[in-house]
Write a protein that holds these residues in place. Structure first.
Motif, short mmCIF file in Angstrom:
data_model
loop_
_atom_site.label_atom_id
_atom_site.label_comp_id
_atom_site.label_asym_id
_atom_site.label_seq_id
_atom_site.Cartn_x
_atom_site.Cartn_y
_atom_site.Cartn_z
N TRP A 91 39.51 49.52 -24.90
CA TRP A 91 38.84 48.82 -23.80
C TRP A 91 38.12 47.56 -24.31
O TRP A 91 38.19 46.50 -23.69
CB TRP A 91 37.82 49.75 -23.13
CG TRP A 91 38.39 50.58 -22.01
CD1 TRP A 91 38.60 51.94 -22.01
CD2 TRP A 91 38.85 50.11 -20.74
NE1 TRP A 91 39.16 52.34 -20.83
CE2 TRP A 91 39.31 51.25 -20.02
CE3 TRP A 91 38.90 48.86 -20.14
CZ2 TRP A 91 39.83 51.15 -18.74
CZ3 TRP A 91 39.42 48.76 -18.85
CH2 TRP A 91 39.87 49.89 -18.17
N LEU A 92 37.44 47.69 -25.44
CA LEU A 92 36.78 46.52 -26.03
C LEU A 92 37.79 45.44 -26.37
O LEU A 92 37.55 44.25 -26.16
CB LEU A 92 36.01 46.94 -27.29
CG LEU A 92 34.77 47.81 -27.12
CD1 LEU A 92 34.15 48.11 -28.46
CD2 LEU A 92 33.75 47.12 -26.21
N TYR A 93 38.93 45.86 -26.90
CA TYR A 93 39.99 44.92 -27.28
C TYR A 93 40.51 44.18 -26.05
O TYR A 93 40.68 42.95 -26.06
CB TYR A 93 41.10 45.69 -27.97
CG TYR A 93 42.27 44.84 -28.42
CD1 TYR A 93 42.13 43.92 -29.45
CD2 TYR A 93 43.52 44.99 -27.83
CE1 TYR A 93 43.20 43.15 -29.88
CE2 TYR A 93 44.60 44.24 -28.25
CZ TYR A 93 44.43 43.32 -29.27
OH TYR A 93 45.49 42.56 -29.68
N LEU A 94 40.76 44.92 -24.97
CA LEU A 94 41.28 44.31 -23.76
C LEU A 94 40.25 43.38 -23.10
O LEU A 94 40.61 42.33 -22.57
CB LEU A 94 41.71 45.40 -22.77
CG LEU A 94 42.95 46.21 -23.17
CD1 LEU A 94 43.22 47.32 -22.16
CD2 LEU A 94 44.17 45.31 -23.30
N ILE A 95 38.98 43.77 -23.16
CA ILE A 95 37.93 42.89 -22.61
C ILE A 95 37.87 41.59 -23.40
O ILE A 95 37.76 40.50 -22.82
CB ILE A 95 36.56 43.61 -22.64
CG1 ILE A 95 36.55 44.76 -21.63
CG2 ILE A 95 35.43 42.62 -22.34
CD1 ILE A 95 35.32 45.65 -21.72
N ALA A 96 37.98 41.71 -24.74
CA ALA A 96 37.97 40.50 -25.58
C ALA A 96 39.16 39.61 -25.27
O ALA A 96 39.03 38.38 -25.20
CB ALA A 96 37.97 40.90 -27.06
#
Length: 269
Positions: free
Chosen positions: A73-78
């Motif tokens: 999720w953090l990766y996709l938000i970034a």
């Protein structure tokens, strides 16, 4: 496809991790040595880009390899923030390098080579006093004008100099200064041919020349325009690539969720 997406993301983020280490290493190398003014200006951007890539790639690896949905999720938000940023910067680059906008915002544009032909943002934020001092120091350090040859005026005027050298290393032609050599000119007794400020700013001092001339700033802005237009094209391809990676990441996240659901279902079965 969902399972393959994790493998693709792992490879992509391993490559990104290597790039981040290279950027951070280069930035640290610039910090350790004194370096030129040009190199010093590269240190912080390289460090920031390298650090950002390191964090994003680590989150991607944790999400893809370890199948941890939180990191995915953090990766996709970034990636989403990166997509929005690329769109915004590309649009901004197109707007501020548009010649028509510069003329609309300023009445100082007269023909080619006037600062009024450029956007208000370029004039006030790229070549302001602080930035221009750094740019001048960089041009002096790299000996921008030392590579100009031509011992005779006939030879000199036949040279096909880049605009940045033509604008910064010699007085404007319309000033009517008398040629001595590539970087030495003398003022006629009756003064310059036209009452233009650049004609009086010119100095034979190799650390001054025409670096403070409007013609030099205009040539630099013209170079910035060309580079930013090329950057806008490159950003378009990067945007397409990041969007594809984002789509793969969504598939990997769905795969992680399915993997977790299956794992715990088998555990309680």
């Amino acid at each position: 496809m969902a399972r393959v997406s994790n493998g693709i993301l792992t490879i992509i983020n391993l490559l990104t991790l290597v790039v981040s280490f290279c950027a951070i290493g280069l930035a640290l190398w610039y910090y350790l040595k004194i370096g030129s003014p040009c190199e010093r200006d590269l240190r912080m951007p390289l460090l920031v880009i390298g650090g950002a890539l390191l964090l994003v790639s680590m989150a991607g690896l944790m999400g893809a390899c370890c199948r941890v949905s939180f990191f995915m999720w953090l990766y996709l938000i970034a990636l989403f923030v990166m997509i929005v940023g690329l769109i915004a910067f590309t649009a901004f680059a197109i707007v501020v390098t548009n010649k028509g906008i510069g003329k609309a915002l300023s009445e100082n544009g007269v023909g080619n080579g006037k600062l009024g032909d450029y956007s208000w943002w370029l004039q006030n934020y790229v070549i302001n006093s602080d930035n221009w001092d750094r740019i001048k120091r960089c041009m002096i350090h790299v000996r921008l004008c030392d590579s100009i040859v031509g011992g005779l005026d006939i030879e000199f005027y036949k040279l096909n100099m880049p605009p940045i050298q033509s604008g910064c290393c010699k007085p404007p032609n319309y000033c009517g200064l008398e040629f001595k050599n590539a970087t030495t000119w003398t003022m006629p007794e009756k003064g310059p041919a036209v009452p233009d400020p650049d004609c009086k700013i010119w100095s034979n001092d190799p650390t001054k020349l025409c670096y403070n001339c409007e013609s030099c700033k205009t040539a630099f802005l013209d170079s910035i325009k060309r580079e930013w237009r090329m950057l806008a094209i490159i950003n378009t391809f990067i945007l397409i690539s990041v969007t594809i990676i984002y789509s793969i990441g969504c598939c990997a996240l769905r795969n992680n969720n399915n993997y977790g659901y299956t794992k715990y279902r088998n555990y309680y079965a």
